[in-house]
Design a protein around this motif. Structure first.
Motif: not given
Length: 208
Positions: A93-98, A163-166, A185-190, A196-200
């Protein structure tokens, strides 16, 4: 009768939008603390009583946009596909939002969205009120995770971390956009940061 109710609801939505638009316009022009509720009501052509019926506090005139998304994470968990883990659904869902440049992800360079971000982060009263919405969203997420089978303590701990990660990801994106980086331009980094965050999280909170 149904049509009458539909018209009434649409009128309420228009009134709510008109009040919010008037308020944010004034706040962006002169600052949150410099504008009174009575002035907002006059600009929106409603009474103070009507204004407070839609927005209980002055802060809500701005932060309703965040409050409207208060239970998003919990809703994602409850609506996940059969067999899909809660964390996997939240990541998706977060990736879809990005990809959709949804403001809640911070990756939105619409000028008004960026201006509202600066207004909120620069106004202590708004920061404090936003923390209340964030806390309520975390509680809702914990409840959804508990319904999904997590123990009460595990659900609360996982919800706090998620919640903290999001929030951290969204804040970093907002800050980059506010500093002048286009969302495209920010998208790839985001995306990389979110992955990375969700893997952790997946290795730390014990959710699939």
């Amino acid at each position: 009768m149904t049509e009458e109710l539909g018209l009434r609801e649409r009128k309420k939505l228009r009134t709510r939008a008109a009040i919010s638009t008037a308020a944010i316009g004034l706040f962006l022009e002169r600052g949150f603390d410099a504008v009174g509720v009575a002035e907002v009501a006059r600009a929106a052509e409603v009474s103070k009583r009507t204004l407070f019926a839609y927005f209980p506090t002055k802060e809500d005139l701005v932060l309703h946009r965040f409050a409207d998304h208060e239970t998003d994470a919990a809703d994602v968990v409850r609506a996940r596909r059969p067999g899909q883990g809660a964390l996997a659904a939240l990541r998706e869902a977060f990736l879809r939002g990005l990809a959709a440049r949804e403001p809640v992800t911070g990756l939105c360079d619409d000028p008004e969205v960026a201006a509202v971000f600066r207004l909120v982060t620069g106004t202590p009263a708004l920061v404090a009120r936003l923390a209340e919405f964030t806390s309520a969203g975390e509680v809702a997420l914990a409840a959804a995770l508990a319904e999904a089978g997590a123990g009460e303590l595990d659900a609360s701990l996982a919800a706090a971390q998620i919640a903290a990660v999001r929030r951290t990801l969204a804040t970093a994106n907002m800050a980059a956009v506010a500093a002048g980086t286009p969302a495209d331009r920010r998208l790839p980094e985001a995306v990389a940061a979110a992955e990375r965050a969700f893997t952790l999280l997946s290795s730390g909170v014990g959710l699939a």
